[in-house]
Design a protein around this motif. Sequence first.
Motif, PDB file in Angstrom:
ATOM      1  N   ALA A   6       0.835  -1.206   0.000  1.00  0.00           N
ATOM      2  CA  ALA A   6       0.000   0.000   0.000  1.00  0.00           C
ATOM      3  C   ALA A   6       0.869   1.255   0.000  1.00  0.00           C
ATOM      4  O   ALA A   6       0.584   2.228  -0.707  1.00  0.00           O
ATOM      5  N   ALA A   7       1.954   1.251   0.762  1.00  0.00           N
ATOM      6  CA  ALA A   7       2.860   2.400   0.806  1.00  0.00           C
ATOM      7  C   ALA A   7       3.532   2.602  -0.548  1.00  0.00           C
ATOM      8  O   ALA A   7       3.655   3.737  -1.034  1.00  0.00           O
ATOM      9  N   ALA A   8       3.959   1.526  -1.179  1.00  0.00           N
ATOM     10  CA  ALA A   8       4.582   1.638  -2.502  1.00  0.00           C
ATOM     11  C   ALA A   8       3.590   2.181  -3.515  1.00  0.00           C
ATOM     12  O   ALA A   8       3.928   3.036  -4.349  1.00  0.00           O
ATOM     13  N   GLY A   9       2.363   1.719  -3.452  1.00  0.00           N
ATOM     14  CA  GLY A   9       1.321   2.228  -4.354  1.00  0.00           C
ATOM     15  C   GLY A   9       1.062   3.709  -4.139  1.00  0.00           C
ATOM     16  O   GLY A   9       0.874   4.468  -5.099  1.00  0.00           O
ATOM     17  N   ALA A  10       1.050   4.132  -2.895  1.00  0.00           N
ATOM     18  CA  ALA A  10       0.825   5.550  -2.589  1.00  0.00           C
ATOM     19  C   ALA A  10       1.977   6.402  -3.115  1.00  0.00           C
ATOM     20  O   ALA A  10       1.758   7.499  -3.646  1.00  0.00           O
ATOM     21  N   LEU A  11       3.209   5.917  -2.996  1.00  0.00           N
ATOM     22  CA  LEU A  11       4.362   6.658  -3.516  1.00  0.00           C
ATOM     23  C   LEU A  11       4.307   6.788  -5.035  1.00  0.00           C
ATOM     24  O   LEU A  11       4.580   7.856  -5.589  1.00  0.00           O
ATOM     25  N   VAL A  12       3.946   5.715  -5.710  1.00  0.00           N
ATOM     26  CA  VAL A  12       3.833   5.765  -7.169  1.00  0.00           C
ATOM     27  C   VAL A  12       2.720   6.729  -7.577  1.00  0.00           C
ATOM     28  O   VAL A  12       2.893   7.544  -8.489  1.00  0.00           O
ATOM     29  N   ALA A  13       1.598   6.683  -6.906  1.00  0.00           N
ATOM     30  CA  ALA A  13       0.496   7.587  -7.223  1.00  0.00           C
ATOM     31  C   ALA A  13       0.887   9.046  -6.990  1.00  0.00           C
ATOM     32  O   ALA A  13       0.574   9.919  -7.798  1.00  0.00           O
ATOM     33  N   ALA A  14       1.597   9.321  -5.909  1.00  0.00           N
ATOM     34  CA  ALA A  14       2.050  10.682  -5.628  1.00  0.00           C
ATOM     35  C   ALA A  14       3.025  11.168  -6.685  1.00  0.00           C
ATOM     36  O   ALA A  14       2.959  12.320  -7.141  1.00  0.00           O
ATOM     37  N   ALA A  15       3.928  10.287  -7.133  1.00  0.00           N
ATOM     38  CA  ALA A  15       4.895  10.654  -8.164  1.00  0.00           C
ATOM     39  C   ALA A  15       4.196  10.937  -9.484  1.00  0.00           C
ATOM     40  O   ALA A  15       4.529  11.910 -10.188  1.00  0.00           O
ATOM     41  N   VAL A  16       3.224  10.140  -9.838  1.00  0.00           N
ATOM     42  CA  VAL A  16       2.481  10.349 -11.082  1.00  0.00           C
ATOM     43  C   VAL A  16       1.689  11.653 -11.014  1.00  0.00           C
ATOM     44  O   VAL A  16       1.668  12.434 -11.985  1.00  0.00           O
ATOM     45  N   MET A  17       1.084  11.935  -9.879  1.00  0.00           N
ATOM     46  CA  MET A  17       0.308  13.170  -9.715  1.00  0.00           C
ATOM     47  C   MET A  17       1.229  14.392  -9.847  1.00  0.00           C
ATOM     48  O   MET A  17       0.864  15.393 -10.445  1.00  0.00           O
TER      49      MET A  17
END
Length: 88
Positions: A73-84
Motif C-alpha cells: 500500500a505504501a509503494a502504491g501511494a508513492l507511485v500515485a504521488a509521483a504520477v500526480m
Amino acid sequence: MLKGVNHQVVEVTKPTCEYFERVIFFVKPEFSSVCEGTLRERADEIAGKAGSPPPTKLRKNKIMLISRMVGAAAAGALVAAAVMKLFF
C-alpha cells in the motif's frame, strides 16, 4: 506399503488429524526387513499424533502478511504521488 527403486514408503491416506490429507513416511534401509504391519501401525500412530501448527508459526505468518500488505500500500501511494506530481 509401496516399494520404490531406492526407498520403501509407507503412506497413511486418512490420518486422524484434520490438517493433513495424507502422510508419507520413508523407511530407513536398515528397517526395510521389518514386517509391513508393524511399519503401518507405527506410521498410523505417528500420523495420529500430528497436531496443528504451533500458534507462534500462525501468528508469525499473519504478521508477515500484514506487513507485506502495508508495504504494498505504501509503494502504491508513492507511485500515485509521483504520477500526480509529474502530470498535474
